[in-house]
Enzyme design. Structure first.
Site, mmCIF file in Angstrom:
data_model
loop_
_atom_site.group_PDB
_atom_site.id
_atom_site.type_symbol
_atom_site.label_atom_id
_atom_site.label_comp_id
_atom_site.label_asym_id
_atom_site.label_seq_id
_atom_site.Cartn_x
_atom_site.Cartn_y
_atom_site.Cartn_z
ATOM 1 N N ASP A 297 -3.224 30.522 5.062
ATOM 2 C CA ASP A 297 -3.745 29.957 3.826
ATOM 3 C C ASP A 297 -3.748 31.068 2.787
ATOM 4 O OD1 ASP A 297 -5.805 31.606 4.373
ATOM 5 O OD2 ASP A 297 -7.279 30.048 4.743
ATOM 6 N N SER A 298 -4.049 30.732 1.549
ATOM 7 C CA SER A 298 -3.926 31.705 0.464
ATOM 8 C C SER A 298 -5.206 32.474 0.233
ATOM 9 C CB SER A 298 -3.573 30.967 -0.819
ATOM 10 O OG SER A 298 -4.638 30.080 -1.139
ATOM 11 N N GLY A 299 -6.274 32.060 0.865
ATOM 12 C CA GLY A 299 -7.542 32.735 0.641
ATOM 13 C C GLY A 299 -8.440 32.013 -0.345
ATOM 14 N N GLY A 300 -7.889 31.075 -1.094
ATOM 15 C CA GLY A 300 -8.674 30.392 -2.125
ATOM 16 C C GLY A 300 -9.916 29.708 -1.570
ATOM 17 N N PHE A 301 -9.752 28.995 -0.479
ATOM 18 C CA PHE A 301 -10.879 28.254 0.075
ATOM 19 C C PHE A 301 -11.990 29.192 0.540
ATOM 20 C CE2 PHE A 301 -13.134 26.162 3.576
ATOM 21 C CZ PHE A 301 -13.588 25.026 2.922
ATOM 22 N N GLN B 155 -4.426 19.077 -5.517
ATOM 23 C CA GLN B 155 -5.870 18.968 -5.741
ATOM 24 C C GLN B 155 -6.148 17.681 -6.517
ATOM 25 O OE1 GLN B 155 -8.323 20.613 -4.535
ATOM 26 N NE2 GLN B 155 -7.401 22.509 -3.712
ATOM 27 N N GLY C 80 -8.784 20.288 -0.913
ATOM 28 C CA GLY C 80 -9.972 19.780 -1.570
ATOM 29 C C GLY C 80 -10.546 18.544 -0.912
ATOM 30 N N ASP D 68 -5.082 21.681 10.359
ATOM 31 C CA ASP D 68 -5.746 22.850 10.951
ATOM 32 C C ASP D 68 -7.235 22.572 10.912
ATOM 33 O OD1 ASP D 68 -6.019 23.391 7.958
ATOM 34 O OD2 ASP D 68 -7.280 24.956 8.830
#
Lengths: 384, 384
Positions: free
Chosen positions: B93-97, B197, B224, B274
């Protein structure tokens, strides 16, 4: 496979002894290290990893298992071997040591010990007879007598008292074990060991050993050591005790120790060992390797792509980088504890195997000197 | 093996899709469940257990790995695959969450997000470009764009803002990914996914999906969701979003979910999932089985000699008694977490396999109804 419990002394090399214990569940090569499966699991290891690492026998704790899940329950479920999925021999301690070290509000009399569980405060009684009964319910291959353990240093009176009481309990355990055999609750090929007490006092150790030998038990534990005394006192006491024990019975030095402890103790005639050190150290980020002790918490491993121990045959020591192990330990990840506990138990078994080979080839003393020197290069770190 | 990233849709059955993603590191059969290896380890499992359980791809977290041990370090050590000993594809994942859910003192601008590490309070910046760079350093096979995640319910303004910012970041990520490919820091066959999103708002979801599809990315995450909204809203939003996405690209429903969630989401066209649920539940004594959820803490298992799940092919579900698992969980033993995490991940993979077979045989709807009914017999317990 045999239906008897039988120790064969194959070779001696100085004080070191090479032997094997035949049991109905398999052969135990001695000197033997017995990983500790306190609560019916060697912490963070799968049973097949233990076996593949060269483990012949594991230890389980009567004290823990009587409290949880209960000995009668394990018996109903088919015994401890099936419960924990370990097919080889199992040795159980009698609970005496844990009663002294873990439980609260102990009251000890000649009949036994009353104590409160460290888990829920419930009251329990452990007598010599009940200790044997529990070990029969578990289906233990090697039982230990109930003994009275005291911390060192102790007064001569306390030491003598513990020796006398432990001897009286040994007789009661032997009688109960015979009764359980007659009942069919114990099986032929299962064994009862006595435990030599006596602190660091030669006369008391000899008196304890002589009286136990007169009971003609299947083997002899050397207890009450590694409980706070200086290292040299431990080794001296081991030596003078071992010399008093018959050559044709196995000698089990209880609760010892570090790799160097094991080497020094084998040199003085000990055949069997148990210790939580490899697994406890593993859970704390410490590894035992053929190049000495390694503290994986240390930042110097953060960029090290090399394996933990190229001299080990354990996959945990070979297949993962020190950088990854460092990361896992620093992150508190399960896999860190799993890999290091596995690597440590495997290292201990490889160490025992190397000792057995050295004795067989008549070069134990040379091997011991060389190996201690290798460990001398050990990374400094806190003790596990 | 291919040197390209390519999705093939093999069959549809109602809304459910059977497919496969070819990557240079192996094929991902879809619908696919991707176990979560947050800190470069799927908690309490060995890599070979993941593989034997039928795992084609694992997920790792950019946020966690950038903070510890650091992306540049992992790159120096040969990349994430070598670091964690996983040979198959890895999605990051990109880290945003995680920035939104774990870190402190966030400041978000159009350029990116500044935040403090939850580990040591140190300050870090994550921009769309840096998110891609980190994922290239890790050597991820499927990268996710940086997106802005918001909790639901949210105001229309906040939702619209997150959509717009996430779309702008998708473009920046795509540009950076192309640059890294030209540099050789990304390799052909690696892929970048966008993330749709838009909360539960149809118009916003469609606007987000349409704009991302115009960027022609390799696949599309649906983000989201599963962030607090009612279950039916989640499923409705998934459905309306999936219908707006091209049939020839994989759809990844992020962070979902329970076994029934997976079935219901596959029915609505999702291909990849996931979730920490199987491993987190395992560490808390909860097991997923073909007869429903089982809480091993429950005293009714204390004397049960039967296996956890006779319908599972996982050794953890077959070879150990429920009584033993109960004991391990009650005793807080590592092996309890190890066995239940293993059994749960294996169950999830068997569930995906059963879904793929049902779709291949054109009986997904029937299978889904029957399987939901089996789970209806689930033991009541707290949610994992």
């Amino acid at each position: 496979m045999t239906d008897r419990f039988a120790f064969r002394l194959l070779k001696t090399d100085g004080g070191a002894r090479l032997g094997e214990i035949a049991t109905p569940r398999g052969t135990i090569r001695t000197p033997a290290f017995m990983p500790v499966g306190t609560a019916a699991t060697v912490k963070a290891l799968y049973p097949d990893q233990l076996e593949a690492a060269g483990t012949d026998i594991v230890l389980a704790n009567t004290y823990h298992l009587m409290l949880r899940p209960g000995a009668e329950r394990i018996a109903r479920l088919g015994g401890l071997h099936r419960f924990m999925r370990w097919k080889g021999p199992i040795i159980t301690d009698s609970g005496g040591f844990q009663v002294m070290s873990l439980s609260k509000l102990r009251k000890i009399t000649d009949a036994g010990v009353t104590f409160q569980s460290h888990i829920d405060g419930s009251t329990h009684v452990l007598t010599p007879e009940r200790a044997v009964e529990i070990q029969c319910l578990l289906g233990s291959d090697i039982q230990m007598q109930l003994d009275e353990c005291i911390a060192l240093p102790a007064t001569p009176e306390a030491t003598r008292g513990a020796v006398d009481r432990s001897l009286a309990w040994a007789e009661l355990c032997k009688r109960e074990f015979a009764r359980q055999l007659n009942n069919g609750a114990a099986r032929p090929g299962q064994a009862l060991f006595g435990i030599v007490q006596g602190g660091t006092d030669e006369a008391l150790r000899w008196r304890s050993a002589d009286a136990l030998v007169a009971l003609n038990l299947s083997g002899y534990g050397i207890g009450g050591l590694a409980v706070g005394e200086p290292q040299q006192q431990m080794l001296d006491t081991l030596e003078l005790t071992a010399l008093r024990l018959p050559a044709d019975k196995p000698r089990y030095l209880m609760g010892v120790g570090t790799p160097v402890d094991l080497i020094d103790s084998v040199a003085r005639g000990a055949d069997m060992f148990d210790c939580v050190m490899p697994t406890r150290a593993g859970r704390h980020g410490l590894a035992f390797t053929w190049a000495g002790k390694v503290n994986l918490k240390n930042a110097r491993h953060a960029d090290d792509p090399g394996p933990l121990d190229p001299a080990s045959t354990c996959p945990a020591a070979q297949d993962y980088s020190r950088a990854y192990l460092h990361h896992l330990v620093k992150s508190g990840e399960f896999l860190g504890s799993m890999l290091l506990s596995w690597a440590n138990v495997a290292f201990y078994q490889q160490l025992m195997d190397a000792m057995r080979t050295a004795i067989a080839e008549g070069r134990f003393a040379t091997w011991a000197t060389e190996t201690r020197a290798r460990f001398g290069g050990a990374e400094t770190g806190s003790d596990p």
